[in-house]
Design a protein around this motif. Structure first.
Motif, PDB file in Angstrom:
ATOM      1  N   HIS A 260      17.082  11.287   0.799  1.00  0.00           N
ATOM      2  CA  HIS A 260      15.723  11.830   0.661  1.00  0.00           C
ATOM      3  C   HIS A 260      14.697  10.714   0.829  1.00  0.00           C
ATOM      4  CE1 HIS A 260      12.471  14.372  -0.674  1.00  0.00           C
ATOM      5  NE2 HIS A 260      12.132  13.464  -1.579  1.00  0.00           N
ATOM      6  N   SER A 261      13.691  10.964   1.656  1.00  0.00           N
ATOM      7  CA  SER A 261      12.658   9.958   1.926  1.00  0.00           C
ATOM      8  C   SER A 261      11.313  10.488   1.468  1.00  0.00           C
ATOM      9  CB  SER A 261      12.616   9.617   3.412  1.00  0.00           C
ATOM     10  OG  SER A 261      12.511  10.791   4.191  1.00  0.00           O
ATOM     11  N   LEU A 262      10.447   9.570   1.058  1.00  0.00           N
ATOM     12  CA  LEU A 262       9.162   9.937   0.477  1.00  0.00           C
ATOM     13  C   LEU A 262       7.999   9.702   1.439  1.00  0.00           C
ATOM     14  CD1 LEU A 262       7.818  10.900  -2.158  1.00  0.00           C
ATOM     15  CD2 LEU A 262       7.543   8.518  -2.797  1.00  0.00           C
ATOM     16  N   CYS A 263       7.942   8.558   2.064  1.00  0.00           N
ATOM     17  CA  CYS A 263       6.855   8.260   2.985  1.00  0.00           C
ATOM     18  C   CYS A 263       7.373   7.281   4.049  1.00  0.00           C
ATOM     19  CB  CYS A 263       5.632   7.674   2.259  1.00  0.00           C
ATOM     20  SG  CYS A 263       6.047   6.418   1.055  1.00  0.00           S
TER      21      CYS A 263
ATOM     22  N   GLN B 117       1.372   6.809   0.523  1.00  0.00           N
ATOM     23  CA  GLN B 117       0.782   7.335   1.752  1.00  0.00           C
ATOM     24  C   GLN B 117       1.410   6.634   2.943  1.00  0.00           C
ATOM     25  OE1 GLN B 117      -3.389   6.671   1.985  1.00  0.00           O
ATOM     26  NE2 GLN B 117      -3.665   7.678   3.946  1.00  0.00           N
ATOM     27  N   ASP B 118       1.562   7.387   4.052  1.00  0.00           N
ATOM     28  CA  ASP B 118       2.140   6.808   5.257  1.00  0.00           C
ATOM     29  C   ASP B 118       1.261   5.672   5.779  1.00  0.00           C
ATOM     30  OD1 ASP B 118       4.111   8.638   5.042  1.00  0.00           O
ATOM     31  OD2 ASP B 118       3.399   9.972   6.612  1.00  0.00           O
ATOM     32  N   GLN B 119       1.919   4.626   6.292  1.00  0.00           N
ATOM     33  CA  GLN B 119       1.221   3.459   6.820  1.00  0.00           C
ATOM     34  C   GLN B 119       1.612   3.264   8.290  1.00  0.00           C
ATOM     35  OE1 GLN B 119      -0.834   1.567   4.615  1.00  0.00           O
ATOM     36  NE2 GLN B 119      -0.381   3.207   3.169  1.00  0.00           N
ATOM     37  N   SER B 120       0.719   2.651   9.037  1.00  0.00           N
ATOM     38  CA  SER B 120       0.989   2.353  10.446  1.00  0.00           C
ATOM     39  C   SER B 120       0.509   0.946  10.746  1.00  0.00           C
ATOM     40  CB  SER B 120       0.286   3.344  11.377  1.00  0.00           C
ATOM     41  OG  SER B 120       0.772   4.643  11.182  1.00  0.00           O
ATOM     42  N   ILE B 121       1.260   0.265  11.587  1.00  0.00           N
ATOM     43  CA  ILE B 121       0.865  -1.062  12.093  1.00  0.00           C
ATOM     44  C   ILE B 121       0.798  -0.945  13.612  1.00  0.00           C
ATOM     45  CG2 ILE B 121       1.439  -3.495  12.223  1.00  0.00           C
ATOM     46  CD1 ILE B 121       2.981  -3.198   9.626  1.00  0.00           C
TER      47      ILE B 121
ATOM     48  N   PHE C  83      10.990   5.486   3.684  1.00  0.00           N
ATOM     49  CA  PHE C  83      11.307   4.848   2.411  1.00  0.00           C
ATOM     50  C   PHE C  83      11.500   5.917   1.340  1.00  0.00           C
ATOM     51  CE2 PHE C  83       9.149   1.688   4.897  1.00  0.00           C
ATOM     52  CZ  PHE C  83       9.803   0.505   4.595  1.00  0.00           C
ATOM     53  N   ASP C  84      12.395   5.630   0.397  1.00  0.00           N
ATOM     54  CA  ASP C  84      12.664   6.569  -0.680  1.00  0.00           C
ATOM     55  C   ASP C  84      11.779   6.247  -1.887  1.00  0.00           C
ATOM     56  OD1 ASP C  84      13.737   4.259  -1.599  1.00  0.00           O
ATOM     57  OD2 ASP C  84      15.816   4.948  -1.674  1.00  0.00           O
ATOM     58  N   GLN C  85      12.084   6.907  -3.006  1.00  0.00           N
ATOM     59  CA  GLN C  85      11.273   6.762  -4.210  1.00  0.00           C
ATOM     60  C   GLN C  85      11.298   5.333  -4.744  1.00  0.00           C
ATOM     61  OE1 GLN C  85       9.725   9.580  -5.356  1.00  0.00           O
ATOM     62  NE2 GLN C  85       8.613   8.515  -6.956  1.00  0.00           N
ATOM     63  N   ALA C  86      12.419   4.646  -4.575  1.00  0.00           N
ATOM     64  CA  ALA C  86      12.551   3.281  -5.087  1.00  0.00           C
ATOM     65  C   ALA C  86      11.983   2.236  -4.147  1.00  0.00           C
ATOM     66  CB  ALA C  86      14.029   2.977  -5.351  1.00  0.00           C
ATOM     67  N   GLY C  87      11.451   2.637  -3.011  1.00  0.00           N
ATOM     68  CA  GLY C  87      10.887   1.684  -2.066  1.00  0.00           C
ATOM     69  C   GLY C  87      11.899   1.087  -1.119  1.00  0.00           C
ATOM     70  N   GLN C  88      13.092   1.650  -1.047  1.00  0.00           N
ATOM     71  CA  GLN C  88      14.104   1.161  -0.121  1.00  0.00           C
ATOM     72  C   GLN C  88      14.105   2.002   1.153  1.00  0.00           C
ATOM     73  OE1 GLN C  88      17.754   1.278  -2.419  1.00  0.00           O
ATOM     74  NE2 GLN C  88      17.475  -0.825  -3.116  1.00  0.00           N
ATOM     75  N   VAL C  89      14.616   1.404   2.232  1.00  0.00           N
ATOM     76  CA  VAL C  89      14.662   2.108   3.517  1.00  0.00           C
ATOM     77  C   VAL C  89      15.744   3.177   3.438  1.00  0.00           C
ATOM     78  CG1 VAL C  89      14.978   1.872   5.981  1.00  0.00           C
ATOM     79  CG2 VAL C  89      13.919   0.024   4.702  1.00  0.00           C
TER      80      VAL C  89
ATOM     81  N   ASN D 182       0.831  -1.213   0.000  1.00  0.00           N
ATOM     82  CA  ASN D 182       0.000   0.000   0.000  1.00  0.00           C
ATOM     83  C   ASN D 182       0.860   1.255   0.000  1.00  0.00           C
ATOM     84  OD1 ASN D 182      -2.428  -1.360  -0.016  1.00  0.00           O
ATOM     85  ND2 ASN D 182      -2.547  -1.483   2.206  1.00  0.00           N
ATOM     86  N   LEU D 183       1.966   1.216   0.722  1.00  0.00           N
ATOM     87  CA  LEU D 183       2.864   2.368   0.758  1.00  0.00           C
ATOM     88  C   LEU D 183       3.436   2.654  -0.623  1.00  0.00           C
ATOM     89  CD1 LEU D 183       5.330   3.333   3.467  1.00  0.00           C
ATOM     90  CD2 LEU D 183       6.328   2.878   1.269  1.00  0.00           C
ATOM     91  N   LEU D 184       3.786   1.607  -1.364  1.00  0.00           N
ATOM     92  CA  LEU D 184       4.372   1.813  -2.695  1.00  0.00           C
ATOM     93  C   LEU D 184       3.328   2.255  -3.706  1.00  0.00           C
ATOM     94  CD1 LEU D 184       6.810  -1.236  -2.997  1.00  0.00           C
ATOM     95  CD2 LEU D 184       7.352   1.110  -2.394  1.00  0.00           C
ATOM     96  N   THR D 185       2.110   1.743  -3.600  1.00  0.00           N
ATOM     97  CA  THR D 185       1.092   2.066  -4.605  1.00  0.00           C
ATOM     98  C   THR D 185       0.435   3.414  -4.354  1.00  0.00           C
ATOM     99  OG1 THR D 185      -0.492   0.783  -3.295  1.00  0.00           O
ATOM    100  CG2 THR D 185       0.584  -0.329  -5.137  1.00  0.00           C
ATOM    101  N   THR D 186       0.188   3.745  -3.088  1.00  0.00           N
ATOM    102  CA  THR D 186      -0.517   4.997  -2.770  1.00  0.00           C
ATOM    103  C   THR D 186       0.397   6.135  -2.355  1.00  0.00           C
ATOM    104  OG1 THR D 186      -0.847   4.333  -0.458  1.00  0.00           O
ATOM    105  CG2 THR D 186      -2.522   3.673  -2.052  1.00  0.00           C
TER     106      THR D 186
END
Length: 1702
Positions: free
Chosen positions: A454-457, A170-174, A243-249, A164-168
């Motif tokens: 640089h981090s995205l979400c 948007q910040d996620q929480s567990i 996470f950055d634009q590529a989905g890495q931490v 969901n974080l990669l597709t939207t």
């Protein structure tokens, strides 16, 4: 996986015959669960006859022993088929109830399946032994998978959140929920390890080893052993992964809060302090022990910190300490920093060993241990003692007030509190030291985790200590304040789950107009939160008074701590008064109850399912600030040990209001700064800004910060369930004797039921099943699933613009053939049942894979064709090379070719050297420019970084200041309102006080008077004994009356009291009866409600089952339709083939016929060709004859050509004339068109004017008709008066005629009498004529009348002119209004044009910026090309050096060659052996091949240089083009600015025109006002004239009525008088006839103006009456109607005249 998908799986899966038979048997018998206090048991419903059982009872048979029982319907719940026993998703159960859910969980738990889906949430039952299901192999099984494709696992939750974080974006929480010991922290570690392993990081900065080290440190410093968990977390934490634009931490951080810092100094019995103390005491080496003075430990400690006694525990602790040191080393914590940590921990231990005195002077009990602590902290013993004991004046405790104290309050506030003991001061210092130490540890951990990328979400993982109840662990003690704080945090998270699951879903359905029957779902949140943190409306007011407004426990603790007489008893009394139920109420709605023990109370957590008994003893000390804890930070910062002071001095500059509350707000990433700003805002806005220093309110603020952080993201909930209490025996009895597999791990069913009810999990599942949990916005759904309907895309086209998104989505859903009940169209989004969207996603993936396969096939085909084309070109090139080699071999021995190959390289070498020198200069120049640009870029980068850091600092400071200002303003407003309220209350009290004072004074005066009277009665001497006896008798009588009245009132009061007591007893009996009835009704209502809820749930389950069957039928129907369509297509293809065969056979027959006919036609054509050949021969003969005559016709042909040229010239001239005429015709047509447009415009304006004139005429007509009606009324009245006069006149004439007829018959006396009457009448007429003449003489002359007429006509003319001018002015005003509208429209258009130009300007600026960026990129490319060219030039220089060497070798070879040739000639001459010559020739050929190779290398380098030149030229051209485009855009900007300036000038001119028009309008209004004034003056003159006419008529009537001169008339002058009177009457008639003729002429002309002046109107009416008298004599009674019609016409003319004049 939803309910329907569960049905699909169960019904569509391949089953054995035994399974099918078992299911059929299950469906044949109605299986139920019997719910009892120990759990639930499986049973079968026994069918009975109707009426054999009482109502509400059912007969069942237990499965395990066959017992038949009659039980209530409420105790029975429906069971699911056996295939659902280990269902992966609880939402897929056929019947959803508590027993079925617990049965599925128990079966899965027994099979070591601890994870279960519960709709969108996850349920995890903590295993007793950790199963091996968290390996790296299992991680990769979940990587990239959807939730529907995987089994339930904690990794599935992490993968779903990550997806969901990669597709939207948007910040996620567990968020992990559950009791203490349910495995939340362990699952948190698994989540972090999965995310770090699967997502990865740039350069592998974040590894699983590093995170394992982080959790090792957190476990050592923040965990301890409790009664419910051997390794329980004693703090709340938020793990943030950015996470950055590529989905890495990119970076990570940890924020902690609610640390139990007092656990260092005191804790419940059988519980331990933090683990790090035991690790350090057991695992420290000899050097560290010596430094920490741990060579021998104290026998007892005030803090209860003692080494472990068991050897195995010591060994385990030693291993953990080694592991802790390794973890610190992994995180980059240096040895000095580690040493500082051990020193502070050792100092805390030594402070506990030092202890404090219990009485007397405050000091250490054992100074040698205190000396060790002071040494470890880097200070002296005096400084340490002063920091702990000497900051309390008079030994009292400073209070933590919620407002700023004044200078006077500060002095008085210290003496009001209770005295503080030395041990409390020592405990505060130790707790403060450990709090600072823990904050430092978190900072060091975050330092190792932070990154500048640089981090995205972000993805947040929230882990808090679970619910804690000492009763569950068989402990008799009450829960502590720290446990209350942790339970409160869990309650708030549970409230968040309720809000996200119920409240937001129902609100969304309401907003989208979706109706759902969800009456059985309770929507109330937990009430225990309000009992803890409910704030009052006066929370910001500076008041210490207790009010009656309800507030929570934390606020009450703060108030009681501030009150002089505050205690735990008053605290609990106030809390019970607010939240405890009344005496008559039941325990149901309230969640706060009193306990039998003192200072204890019961609080119901988890919606009243978990009652915890709290011990409030000593809780007020938590609300009081001890200065010793504040001095801990100062003591560490001022330490003499550099490794300690350096660590804490770095933190002193950033100390904020969060110090001691939330740790870990440091961070280098933007998202970390944003989270820190958000948490700071929680502490600096509203009530928080005022109460931020209150220790109790800080608990609420920390939880508020946690909730605010989580609410900004999409939340995934994980419910961790505790299978059974650790202290319970492992042998759990099976409820009801039910047998269970021995291999299954057993559960505590009652505990599990309480946890399910407290989490409201069943309600969440029910709303998930019945509602539409998945939803998408129309545009997003259409964009995402448009790929499933390619026919719609082909239908609308690729560039189709959707105008109605809802209609497009409906069309898309219809084409997808979804069942109507599986989705619902809202107002802005489409909603789906659970699982439908997942199925669509699966279909989309399949279609996408198919499309990608086709695309890959097309790409591969294209690449193959390109490779084949390349191979063809290579084949052609090889053949060309072979051909050139053959040619070269042919000319190799040609001398000229040798000369050419020798000379050409020499020429090119010279040219190449010059070019290389030029390029070297260019390279040097470009290098200098490049260095300069790099230097400037570095400087700009440094400046930008510095400015960005300043901006972030200033923005954070500005936010803090703004928040502080807002809180101060709120505080000021609240204090102002409170001050006004208090002033009002003070005024009221002052008024009451004054009234009471006056009343008191009056009563005192009465008392004084009474005393004086009594004294005078007792002491005074009575002059008169009789008088005294009389007063005494009166006094005694008054006393007797008073006693009698008292007795009577007492008797009445007793009677009334007895009656009231009887009434009270009756009412109490009625009240008890009503209460009993009410309780019975409530019990029945509760039973009915439960039954209704159960039936509703079963109905909903049945409905969902029916929907599943319908969807299955729908799918089968779709498959059937598909099969039918395929069958019909196959049949149509067969029919089509048959028809094609028949058609082909028919065509074959037709073709054979056509072949036969064509053969016959061919034979006919052959005959025709023969005939044509004969004709051709004849034509050739004729042609020869014509050629002979050709010479004769040449002269005529020349003439004809000349004529033809002349005609062509004329035709061209005529065409030019025609073009000119066409141009003129076109111009005339345009002129005609313009004239027609102008005529049309004039016609429209004329029609508008005519319409306005008609409207005005209609208004005038209406006004004239009104005035005509008024005049008719007046004329009717005058007509009646005139008829009276005419009747009298006729009577008199009749008398006269009768007198003349009877003259001969009467006597003389009668004749005389008649003559006398006649004379009198004639005298009257003579007098009337005289009066008329007199009036004529006295009236104005004809000239004056003419002047008046002229003046009237002039006034009428001026009035008409004024009316015309007014109309023209109105027309002009309308034109001006139209012009104003046009001007405003043009102004709006210009403004729109201006805004459009502004937008264009902005677009051009953005394009310029983009072009500048492109320019920068080109410059970068240019620089790279220059660098490459420099490298290539270096290579060229190297190759040139090699070339020079080769040339030298060539010269040597040539010299050798000449020598060899000479030797060859000599050898040939000397006839030497031929073999030597052949070897020399081979060498020569070898040298020649080397030479050719060098030449080819030189050519290759030349081509490389040429390519580099071309690239450089291209780059320069692109740069020139960019500069030219930039210049063009600048010119366009200038042109736009000029246009804007012109538009502004035009707007100014329009404004001037508008002002001029308004001025003209004002002048015209002034002219109209002046004309109206003149008109009013003329109307006043007319009124005066009418008044004079009325006076004259009155005078005439008076004169006619007088008969004073009747005796003067004699009989002799009768005839003369008669003639004279008749002449005068004739003159009057002629004058009237003239006036009548003029009026008639006016009426015939139809003019609206009157010819006679208004002053003669009434006279005209009178004269008209005389004329009508004559007509009546001639025409009789018919004259009246004619008169009235004519009279109406004349009055209409007169009224219109008056209206025109007006």
């Amino acid at each position: 996986m939803d309910v329907r998908m569960g049905f699909f799986l169960h019904f569509s899966s391949v089953k054995t015959e035994e399974q099918i038979a078992a299911e059929q048997a299950w469906y044949g018998s109605e299986k139920v669960w019997l719910v009892h206090k120990d759990g639930f048991s499986l049973a079968t419903v026994v069918k009975t006859e109707a009426g054999s059982l009482p109502e509400g009872k059912v007969k069942i048979k237990l499965e395990h022993d066959g017992t038949v029982l009659d039980v209530d319907e409420d105790d029975v719940e429906k069971a699911n088929p056996p295939s659902f026993d280990r269902c992966e998703d609880l939402a897929a159960l056929l019947y959803l109830n508590e027993s079925s859910v617990m049965h599925s969980l128990r079966q899965r738990y027994g099979g070591n399946l601890i994870h279960t889906h519960a709709g969108p949430n996850m349920v995890i039952v903590n295993p007793i032994s950790a199963p091996s299901m968290y390996s790296e192999k299992v991680m990769h099984m979940f990587k990239g998978c959807r939730r529907e494709d995987t089994a339930p696992h904690i990794y599935a939750v992490a993968q779903s959140a990550y997806r969901n974080l990669l597709t939207t974006r948007q910040d996620q929480s567990i968020v992990l929920l559950g009791k203490s010991g349910s495995g939340k922290t362990t699952n948190c570690q698994h989540l972090v390890q999965y995310l770090v392993s699967i997502a990865g990081s740039t350069g592998k900065i974040f590894t699983a080893e590093k995170w394992q080290a982080v959790y090792t440190i957190l476990e050592a410093f923040g965990n301890s052993a409790t009664s419910m968990n051997n390794n329980a977390s004693r703090f709340s934490q938020i793990v943030s992964l950015d996470f950055d634009q590529a989905g890495q931490v990119a970076s990570a951080s940890i924020q902690t809060m609610l640390l139990e810092k007092l656990r260092v100094v005191k804790r419940p019995e059988t519980e331990s302090t933090f683990n790090v103390f035991y690790y350090m005491m057991a695992g420290a080496d000899s050097t560290l022990r010596t430094e920490l003075h741990f060579n021998h430990f104290a026998e007892n400690s005030a803090f209860g910190i003692v080494p472990q006694s068991k050897p195995e525990d010591k060994q385990k602790a030693s291993q953990q300490f080694t592991k802790l040191q390794a973890a610190m080393k992994v995180l980059g914590i240096s040895s000095d920093e580690q040493k500082a940590l051990w020193l502070i921990l050792g100092a805390i231990y030594h402070l506990g060993a030092a202890g404090a005195t219990k009485a007397g002077r405050k000091q250490f009990a054992r100074h040698e241990w205190a000396q060790k602590a002071a040494y470890l902290l880097g200070c002296t013993l005096e400084e340490l003692s002063s920091a702990i004991f000497k900051h309390q004046p008079k030994g009292t405790l400073q209070r933590s007030t919620s407002f700023r104290q004044g200078p006077d309050d500060a002095g008085t506030g210290d003496n009001s509190g209770p005295k503080i003991t030395a041990l409390e001061c020592l405990e505060a210092m130790a707790a403060g030291l450990y709090s600072e130490l823990f904050t430092l540890v978190i900072s060091l951990v975050n330092r190792a985790l932070k990154s500048s990328q640089h981090s995205l979400c972000s993805l947040l993982i929230v882990d808090t200590p679970g619910f804690q109840n000492p009763k569950l662990a068989k402990r008799e003690r009450g829960a502590t304040f720290e446990e209350l704080c942790h339970n409160y945090a869990q309650e708030r998270l549970q409230t968040l789950f309720h809000e996200r699951t119920f409240v937001q879903e129902l609100e969304r359905y309401k907003e989208e107009n979706i109706e759902l029957a969800l009456d059985d779902i309770e929507s109330s949140t937990s009430l225990s939160v309000a009992a803890i943190d409910q704030a009052s409306s006066q929370a910001l007011v500076r008041t210490l008074a207790r009010t009656d407004e309800a507030r929570g426990l934390l606020w009450l603790m703060e108030e009681e701590a501030l009150q002089p007489g505050g205690s735990e008893e008053t605290l609990l009394e106030r809390l019970f008064s607010y939240y405890s139920p009344a005496d008559g109420e039941s325990k149901g709605p309230a969640l706060l109850l009193k306990s039998d023990k003192p200072h204890h109370f019961l609080l119901g957590h988890s919606h009243g399912t978990d009652w915890v008994e709290y011990d409030a003893g000593g809780w007020l000390s938590h609300a009081k600030q001890n200065p010793a804890s504040q001095n801990a930070a100062i003591l560490l910062q001022d330490s003499q040990k550099k490794n300690i002071s350096s660590l804490f001095m770095g933190r002193s500059g950033g100390a904020t209001v969060l110090s001691g509350s939330i740790a870990g707000l440091e961070g280098g990433s933007q998202l970390a700064l944003r989270r820190a700003t958000s948490m700071r805002k929680t502490f600096t806005t509203g009530v928080a800004a005022v109460k931020k220093k209150s220790l109790c309110i800080q608990v609420k603020l920390q939880v508020d910060a946690l909730m605010d952080t989580v609410r900004r993201s999409r939340v995934h909930f994980v419910h961790c369930l505790l299978p059974k209490a650790e202290t319970l025996s492992a042998d759990v009895k099976v409820p009801g004797g039910e047998s269970c597999d021995t291999g299954l791990m057993q559960l505590d069913v009652c505990l599990l039921r309480a946890q399910l009810r407290g989490s409201k999990l069943l309600d969440a599942l029910r709303i998930y099943r019945q509602g539409y949990p998945d939803h998408l916005v129309f545009s997003e759904f259409r964009r995402r699933f448009d790929v499933l309907t390619p026919h719609l895309t082909k239908k609308h086209g690729r560039n189709y613009i959707v105008t109605d998104e809802k209609r497009a989505v409906e069309e898309l859903l219809e084409s997808l053939e979804l069942e109507k009940s599986s989705y619902h169209m809202g107002l802005s989004r489409v909603f789906f049942r659970a699982g439908v969207l997942a199925k669509l996603e699966e279909n989309r993936d399949i279609q996408t894979r198919r499309n990608l396969t086709l695309f890959q096939a097309a790409c591969r085909g294209y690449l193959a064709r390109q490779a084949f084309k390349k191979r063809k070109i290579q084949d052609l090139a090889i053949r060309c090379i072979q051909k050139n080699i053959k040619k070269n071999r042919g000319v190799k021995g040609w001398p000229w070719w040798k000369l050419f190959t020798t000379v050409r390289p020499l020429i090119e070498v010279q040219l190449t050297e010059e070019q290389i020198r030029g390029k070297d200069e260019e390279i040097q120049l470009l290098k200098s420019k490049l260095e300069k640009v790099e230097k400037e870029r570095n400087e700009l980068r440094l400046n930008s970084d510095r400015l960005e850091s300043k901006i972030t600092e200033l923005s954070s400071e500005l936010a803090d200041e703004r928040n502080t200002g807002e809180s101060a303003s709120q505080l000021l407003e609240s204090e102002t309102s409170e001050r006004l309220r208090l002033e009002k209350d003070m005024k009221d009290l002052q008024a009451k006080f004054d009234a009471m004072k006056k009343q008191t004074e009056s009563m005192e005066m009465e008392v004084m008077e009474a005393r004086l009277i009594r004294a005078s009665e007792l002491n005074g001497e009575m002059d008169d004994d009789d008088t005294g006896g009389e007063w005494r008798l009166k006094y005694e009588r008054a006393i007797r009356e008073i006693e009698f009245t008292k007795k009577r009132l007492q008797q009445e009061f007793d009677d009334k009291l007895e009656v009231e007591q009887q009434n009270k007893r009756q009412l109490e009996r009625k009240l008890t009866d009503l209460q009993a009835d009410n309780e019975e009704v409530q019990r029945v209502a509760q039973q009915l409600k439960k039954k209704c809820q159960r039936l509703t749930a079963e109905l909903q389950d049945t409905k969902l089952h029916l929907e599943g069957q319908q969807s299955r039928n729908h799918d089968l129907e779709k498959k059937q339709r598909k099969f039918d369509s395929e069958q019909t297509q196959a049949q149509e293809e067969v029919q089509r083939e048959k028809s094609q065969r028949e058609k082909l056979s028919r065509e074959k027959d037709m073709l054979t016929g056509e072949v036969f006919s064509l053969r016959q036609q061919l034979e006919d054509k052959d005959l025709e060709i023969c005939a044509v050949n004969l004709k051709l021969e004849q034509m050739e003969a004729e042609l020869q004859d014509l050629n002979s005559q050709e010479s004769k016709d040449e002269a005529s042909l020349a003439k004809i050509k000349k004529q033809l040229r002349d005609l062509e010239a004329k035709v061209k001239d005529q065409e030019e004339e025609l073009d000119e005429q066409a141009g003129t015709i076109q111009m005339l047509e345009q002129a005609k068109l313009r004239l027609e447009m102008e005529m049309e415009r004039l016609r429209q304006t004329h029609s508008k004017e005519i319409e306005s004139k008609e409207d005005e005429v209609e208004e005038i007509r209406q006004s004239c008709s009104k005035k005509l009606k008024q005049m008719e009324v007046q004329l009717e009245e005058e007509y009646e008066d005139k008829q009276k006069v005419l009747r009298e006149k006729r009577d008199m004439e009749a008398k006269l005629m009768s007198a003349q007829d009877q003259v001969s018959h009467r006597d003389v006396e009668a004749e005389k009498r008649l003559r006398k009457d006649l004379k009198r009448t004639k005298a009257l007429l003579a007098d009337a004529q005289i009066m008329l003449d007199h009036l004529k003489n006295n009236a104005p002359s004809k000239r004056e009348i003419a002047q008046l007429k002229n003046q009237l006509e002039e006034s009428e003319f001026t009035c008409a002119a004024a009316v015309k001018a007014r109309k023209s002015m109105e027309v002009e005003i309308e034109d001006l209004h139209v012009q104003m509208d046009d001007i405003s429209k043009s102004k709006q258009a210009l403004e729109e044009q201006l805004s459009r130009l502004q937008r264009e300007k902005n677009d051009l600026q953005s394009r310029m910026e983009e072009d500048q960026e492109d320019m920068n990129e080109l410059m970068k490319k240019h620089k790279a090309a220059v660098a490459q060219s420099s490298q290539n030039l270096a290579q060229i220089s190297d190759l040139q050096a090699q070339l020079e060497e080769a040339m030298k070798e060539k010269q040597d070879v040539q010299e050798k060659l000449t020598a060899l040739q000479s030797q060859l000639e000599f050898q040939e001459q000397s006839m030497v052996d031929k073999s030597l010559v052949s070897r020399q020739e081979a060498k020569i050929r070898e040298l020649e091949t080397k030479l050719e190779f060098e030449k080819t290398q030189v050519k290759r380098l030349e081509s490389l240089v040429a390519r580099l030149k071309e690239n450089l030229e291209k780059l320069t051209e692109e740069r020139d083009q960019r500069s030219a485009s930039e210049n063009r855009e600048k010119e366009q900007n200038k042109r736009l600015l000029r246009q804007i300036r012109d538009i502004k000038e035009e707007m100014a001119e329009l404004a001037k025109k508008e002002a001029e028009a308004s001025r003209k309008k004002h002048e015209l209004e002034m002219d109209i006002e002046s004309l109206e004034a003149a008109n009013q003056s003329l109307q006043a003159d007319l009124k005066l004239a009418f008044k004079r006419i009325g006076d004259l008529q009155a005078a005439i009537e008076d004169e006619m009525e007088s008969d004073d001169n009747e005796d003067l008339i004699n009989s002799e002058g009768a005839s003369d008088t008669d003639s004279e009177v008749e002449d005068r009457v004739d003159g009057v008639k002629s004058w009237l006839s003239k006036n009548k003729g003029s009026a008639k002429n006016l009426s015939d002309d139809g003019s609206l103006k009157s010819s006679s002046p208004p002053s003669s109107r009434r006279r005209f009416c009178l004269d008209r009456s005389d004329e009508e008298e004559e007509e009546e004599k001639e025409e009789g009674s018919t004259s009246r109607s004619t008169y009235r019609s004519r009279y109406k016409r004349s009055s209409y003319l007169n009224d219109s005249d008056g209206e025109t004049t007006a």
